[in-house]
Design an enzyme around this catalytic site. Structure first.
Site, mmCIF file in Angstrom:
data_model
loop_
_atom_site.group_PDB
_atom_site.id
_atom_site.type_symbol
_atom_site.label_atom_id
_atom_site.label_comp_id
_atom_site.label_asym_id
_atom_site.label_seq_id
_atom_site.Cartn_x
_atom_site.Cartn_y
_atom_site.Cartn_z
ATOM 1 N N HIS A 119 -1.806 3.583 -7.530
ATOM 2 C CA HIS A 119 -2.561 4.826 -7.326
ATOM 3 C C HIS A 119 -3.989 4.741 -7.899
ATOM 4 C CE1 HIS A 119 1.428 7.304 -6.964
ATOM 5 N NE2 HIS A 119 1.259 6.433 -5.979
ATOM 6 N N ILE A 128 0.875 -1.171 0.000
ATOM 7 C CA ILE A 128 0.000 0.000 0.000
ATOM 8 C C ILE A 128 0.915 1.224 0.000
ATOM 9 C CG2 ILE A 128 -2.051 -1.009 1.051
ATOM 10 C CD1 ILE A 128 -1.200 -0.033 3.732
ATOM 11 N N ASP A 129 0.425 2.321 -0.556
ATOM 12 C CA ASP A 129 1.250 3.526 -0.696
ATOM 13 C C ASP A 129 1.777 4.008 0.648
ATOM 14 O OD1 ASP A 129 0.767 3.535 -3.379
ATOM 15 O OD2 ASP A 129 -0.706 5.159 -3.329
ATOM 16 N N LYS A 130 2.894 4.686 0.591
ATOM 17 C CA LYS A 130 3.499 5.260 1.797
ATOM 18 C C LYS A 130 2.501 6.119 2.563
ATOM 19 C CE LYS A 130 7.159 8.454 3.235
ATOM 20 N NZ LYS A 130 8.306 9.293 2.782
#
Length: 314
Positions: A253, A148-150
């Site tokens: 994203h 999962i994104d930062k």
């Protein structure tokens, strides 16, 4: 940045050589993908075998930061990872990842979930040796099986064995793991805010592009199909909407771009918002994971509450 290959590295894979130069694997992949590595003045885009006398040249300017020494502050890192664990059985660990914490090392990233995870296993091994008993779980190599994104907070799954890592990886491929995200969308267009449907499905194709030197994901007919189910949970203050996303694909994203498709953007998104805000947090949270019973023989459902910065907005 240049490197010269001698006999000791003859036959070694390029990626393995660069990793030993403290360049993270994710960064190496990006350099290959963007054709910023030359060998003997020829641009390459794949992992190749090196030969004695080869000259490697990296065209990009890299700021390489060495990994932290896990032995320093080991107890603190161990406790930090332990406090993030929300579910554990013999097959996997689930953690509640805070925002602003990357999952793995990369460009300008020297501290991440992987750092904490490695400290946790090191400390468990140390405790086992010192206790000489079975008071602590058997130490196993932990494996991160998805990303999962930062800046996205929420549930991250970590496999405890190679067998469970394979099962979880295949389960993601076979769509046997279902994730639910909550987000707060901000709308500057009143018409888009008023016309959003209570529920629906977003389907388009997404592709990575470099725009003004920044890598972004855009809608493109030449991209990969991205599908997200959504449900409006609550409208707030004539501008914000609490929304539930159920992605059916896992593109980079995806939810951030699909929020733009709906006419808004995720609150705190400094990358895709047309109008920047002063929010310090990306209001996107992976709040639920359901693992189909076909994976481990029984269904596993993991839920977490929304973080405080969400609650403050609600």
């Amino acid at each position: 940045m240049k490197f010269f290959i001698d006999e000791s590295h003859d036959g070694q894979k390029l990626c393995n050589f660069l990793k030993k130069q403290s360049i993270p694997f994710s960064m190496i992949n990006k350099l290959l993908r963007t054709k910023q590595i030359k060998i003997n003045d020829s641009t390459i885009s794949s992992n190749v075998n090196l030969k004695n006398g080869d000259k490697i040249e990296i065209l990009a300017k890299l700021e390489i930061e060495k990994k932290p020494n896990l032995e320093k502050d080991l107890d603190e890192l161990y406790e930090k990872f332990k406090s993030m664990i929300i579910f554990e059985n013999k097959d996997l660990i689930a953690i509640n990842k805070p925002d602003h914490l990357a999952v793995q090392l990369g460009t300008k990233v020297k501290f991440c979930v992987e750092t904490l995870m490695n400290a946790y296993t090191m400390k468990l091994s140390e405790l086992n040796k010192s206790s000489g008993s079975e008071n602590y779980p058997k130490v196993q190599k932990l494996r991160i099986v998805h990303r999962i994104d930062k800046d996205t907070s929420g549930i991250l799954l970590i496999a405890k064995t190679i067998d469970s890592a394979r099962k979880l990886t295949k389960a993601f491929e076979d769509k046997l793991i279902h994730k639910t995200y909550f987000a707060i969308l901000s709308f500057t267009d009143k018409q888009a805010y008023n016309s959003i449907q209570s529920f629906g499905t977003i389907v388009n194709k997404l592709k990575k592009q470099t725009i003004s030197g920044e890598e972004l994901v855009v809608v493109s007919n030449s991209g990969d199909e991205a599908i997200t189910d959504y449900e409006v949970v609550k409208k707030l203050n004539h501008r914000y909407i609490l929304i539930k996303f159920m992605p059916l694909t896992g593109r980079t994203h995806q939810l951030r771009v699909h929020s733009k498709t709906l006419g808004g953007y995720i609150l705190g998104d400094q990358k895709y918002a047309l109008q920047k805000d002063n929010e310090k947090h990306l209001h996107l949270n992976a709040s639920q994971v359901v693992i189909n019973k076909k994976v481990f023989g029984h269904e596993i459902t993991i839920n977490i509450p929304l973080p405080d910065f969400f609650k403050n907005k609600l």
